[in-house]
Design a protein around this motif. Sequence first.
Motif, short mmCIF file in Angstrom:
data_model
loop_
_atom_site.label_atom_id
_atom_site.label_comp_id
_atom_site.label_asym_id
_atom_site.label_seq_id
_atom_site.Cartn_x
_atom_site.Cartn_y
_atom_site.Cartn_z
N LEU A 212 20.64 14.79 3.37
CA LEU A 212 21.29 15.74 2.47
C LEU A 212 20.53 15.85 1.15
N LYS A 213 20.07 14.73 0.61
CA LYS A 213 19.31 14.78 -0.64
C LYS A 213 18.01 15.56 -0.47
N THR A 214 17.30 15.30 0.62
CA THR A 214 16.05 16.03 0.87
C THR A 214 16.32 17.52 1.04
N ALA A 215 17.39 17.86 1.75
CA ALA A 215 17.72 19.28 1.96
C ALA A 215 18.06 19.96 0.64
N PHE A 216 18.79 19.28 -0.23
CA PHE A 216 19.13 19.88 -1.52
C PHE A 216 17.89 20.02 -2.40
N GLN A 217 16.95 19.11 -2.31
CA GLN A 217 15.70 19.26 -3.07
C GLN A 217 14.93 20.48 -2.61
N ILE A 218 14.83 20.66 -1.29
CA ILE A 218 14.14 21.85 -0.77
C ILE A 218 14.90 23.12 -1.15
N GLY A 219 16.23 23.07 -1.09
CA GLY A 219 17.03 24.23 -1.47
C GLY A 219 16.86 24.61 -2.93
N PHE A 220 16.72 23.61 -3.81
CA PHE A 220 16.51 23.90 -5.23
C PHE A 220 15.19 24.64 -5.45
N ILE A 221 14.15 24.20 -4.73
CA ILE A 221 12.85 24.87 -4.86
C ILE A 221 12.93 26.30 -4.34
N ILE A 222 13.71 26.52 -3.28
CA ILE A 222 13.87 27.88 -2.74
C ILE A 222 14.62 28.77 -3.72
N PHE B 26 10.88 38.16 -0.25
CA PHE B 26 10.94 37.23 0.87
C PHE B 26 10.14 37.75 2.06
N VAL B 27 10.16 39.06 2.27
CA VAL B 27 9.41 39.63 3.39
C VAL B 27 7.91 39.63 3.10
N LEU B 28 7.53 39.95 1.86
CA LEU B 28 6.10 40.03 1.52
C LEU B 28 5.41 38.69 1.63
N VAL B 29 6.08 37.61 1.24
CA VAL B 29 5.46 36.28 1.32
C VAL B 29 5.66 35.64 2.69
N ASP B 30 6.27 36.38 3.64
CA ASP B 30 6.56 35.85 4.97
C ASP B 30 7.40 34.57 4.84
N GLY B 31 8.58 34.76 4.26
CA GLY B 31 9.41 33.63 3.89
C GLY B 31 9.83 32.75 5.05
N TRP B 32 10.20 33.35 6.18
CA TRP B 32 10.65 32.54 7.31
C TRP B 32 9.54 31.64 7.83
N ASN B 33 8.31 32.18 7.84
CA ASN B 33 7.18 31.37 8.28
C ASN B 33 6.96 30.18 7.34
N LEU B 34 7.01 30.43 6.03
CA LEU B 34 6.78 29.37 5.06
C LEU B 34 7.89 28.32 5.10
N VAL B 35 9.14 28.78 5.22
CA VAL B 35 10.26 27.84 5.22
C VAL B 35 10.24 26.96 6.47
N VAL B 36 10.03 27.57 7.63
CA VAL B 36 9.99 26.79 8.87
C VAL B 36 8.82 25.82 8.87
N GLN B 37 7.66 26.28 8.38
CA GLN B 37 6.51 25.40 8.30
C GLN B 37 6.77 24.21 7.37
N SER B 38 7.38 24.48 6.23
CA SER B 38 7.68 23.40 5.29
C SER B 38 8.71 22.43 5.87
N LEU B 39 9.70 22.96 6.60
CA LEU B 39 10.70 22.09 7.21
C LEU B 39 10.07 21.19 8.26
N ILE B 40 9.23 21.75 9.11
CA ILE B 40 8.60 20.94 10.16
C ILE B 40 7.69 19.89 9.55
N MET B 41 6.91 20.27 8.54
CA MET B 41 5.99 19.33 7.93
C MET B 41 6.71 18.25 7.14
N SER B 42 7.93 18.51 6.70
CA SER B 42 8.66 17.50 5.92
C SER B 42 9.07 16.30 6.77
N PHE B 43 9.04 16.41 8.09
CA PHE B 43 9.40 15.30 8.97
C PHE B 43 8.19 14.46 9.38
N HIS B 44 7.02 14.84 8.92
CA HIS B 44 5.81 14.10 9.30
C HIS B 44 5.28 13.30 8.10
#
Length: 258
Positions: free
Chosen positions: A193-203, A240-258
């Motif tokens: 939950l803490k990690t998710a809230f940190q990522i949410g704050f940056i978003i 959000f569309v111009l920066v390809d937001g879904w791609n960036l968010v999913v990539q950041s989420l997957i990389m946060s577990f490694h």
Amino acid sequence: MIKRSHAILIICLIAMGLVLAVLPDLAMAEPFQLPNVSLQIGGEGDNPQQNLSTVLQLILILTILTLAPAILILLTSFVRIVVVLGFIRTSLATQQMPPNQVLIGLALFLTFFVMAPTLQEVNSQGLQPYLKGQVNEQVAFEKGMEPLRQFMFKQTREKDLALFVKLSKMERPRNFGDIPNYVLIPAFVISELKTAFQIGFIIFIPFLVIDMVVASALMSMGMMMLPPMMISLPFKILLFVLVDGWNLVVQSLIMSFH
């Protein structure tokens, strides 16, 4: 014109007449008998202890199926992913777009993607030996939990783990193997939950800047009655569309577990 109360009274009288007309037929008919249905596990010559063991196994399986959603949510990466996706929708202020079904479905498939190596280890170390009869239930559970414990230890902060070790009033553990599951799981959940809230704050930061700029522009033009959210929403979606937001968010989420 017939009043409503009169219409209701007429309907009641018609219903009573139908019931009275059917009652004589019901009285002459044979009484209705319920079928004799019985549920039995095993035959008459089976061992009672074996039947009891089968019943306990069925109860155990039903219990596991009941707890399966909680296991999926709390012992995997689902918590972090679904909270971050919820933050994205809130920061965009798109109300129910994407719908809850889409967000939860995406979170589930991302969870399966992240947890695939761990689940393969659970299958090979715990489930398959148990299905082949090589180990009993207890050994299969311990070997199956070990990959999940390693994943949770990797994502859990030492501070959160120390908190629940202290609250449980257990002896100071010498290694990770001394920490029981009832201590590890809540520590893992609050860390997620803490990690998710940190990522949410940056978003939230870029969308908050857009809201502030739009609100300042509207106030400077004297258009204080126009809701700033109505004007900032298209700009936030465009960003959000111009920066390809879904791609960036999913990539950041997957990389946060490694």
